[in-house]
Design a protein around this motif. Sequence first.
Motif, short mmCIF file in Angstrom:
data_model
loop_
_atom_site.label_atom_id
_atom_site.label_comp_id
_atom_site.label_asym_id
_atom_site.label_seq_id
_atom_site.Cartn_x
_atom_site.Cartn_y
_atom_site.Cartn_z
N GLU A 42 14.25 -28.58 26.20
CA GLU A 42 14.19 -27.31 25.47
C GLU A 42 13.69 -26.18 26.37
N PHE A 43 12.67 -26.45 27.17
CA PHE A 43 12.13 -25.44 28.09
C PHE A 43 13.19 -25.04 29.11
N ASN A 94 16.48 -25.30 28.92
CA ASN A 94 17.56 -24.54 28.28
C ASN A 94 17.16 -23.09 28.05
N HIS A 95 15.93 -22.88 27.61
CA HIS A 95 15.45 -21.52 27.36
C HIS A 95 15.40 -20.71 28.65
#
Length: 301
Positions: A182-183, A185-186
């Motif tokens: 998630e990190f 991708n952000h």
Amino acid sequence: MDRLEGLEQTTTLNNGVKMPKLGLGVWKTDNKSAKESVKTAIKKGYHLIDTAKQYGNETGVGEGIKEALAETGMNRKDLFITTKLFNGDQGYESTINALEGTLKRLDLTYLDLYLVHWPVDGKYIDTWKAMEELYRQGKIRAIGVSNFDNDRLQDLLNHADIVPAVNQMETNPINQEKGILEFNNHAGIQLEAWSPLGGGEALSNPEVNKIAEKHNKSAAQVILRWDWQRGFVTIPKSSHEARIIQNSDIFDFELSEAEMDAINQLDKGKRSLWYENFAWHGGEYVDEVDHWDDSPKNYKD
């Protein structure tokens, strides 16, 4: 899509460079085996090859690349070669100097991707500044990191001029690193999976094997297809021609949403290696190149 078409598929990194989504890894492989594996993989349609100075097999990988190009008539630009900065070479000046030794062993004039192998505490910021300089000099098409958790990656980003293009992590059904994904991708960082098959526990999992039987595929092929559909770059290792071919035969079937979710539920956060295992954190793994009996002693850059 057939196997060869699938191996041509790429993802576009945050600097515009196109990186193949499926390749060959050579961890724990001596120079002779690495040479043969790399040559076989390229001849069978692979374009992405991943190694590291720490593996002690850059020389064998380079020989495999050279022979495969000669036998296939392909050009160097048709390949995407990744290697990693040795932990003992971290720091600004030593990082600058280390690249020439790596290029010599690989017998290449440039790298497609150079990764900081591990975030050695107290050094990885200066190391990254050197990586940025090498990138600006045009010796590397893309730079990235490996094994960076979110805290260390955020620290790096706080000091970086260039956002890493890739974060290569141990990622597989039993260790999915959802928070890191998630990190990444952000931040616009491509996640690349090392140890994508997760060893015996993932390959023998009943749910994975049930899905494999349904599709008339192996458990390994199901896991690699799961990687593919999640958007990872993945680099399964094999020294056997049949397995190298089989690992890339994942483009003629698709996992359903329910099957993807079933594999997503297998996550145990079970890493095989992490920071506390290494000697610079007081652990068992010593920061040294793995030398093989067939390795030329040319690692003193």
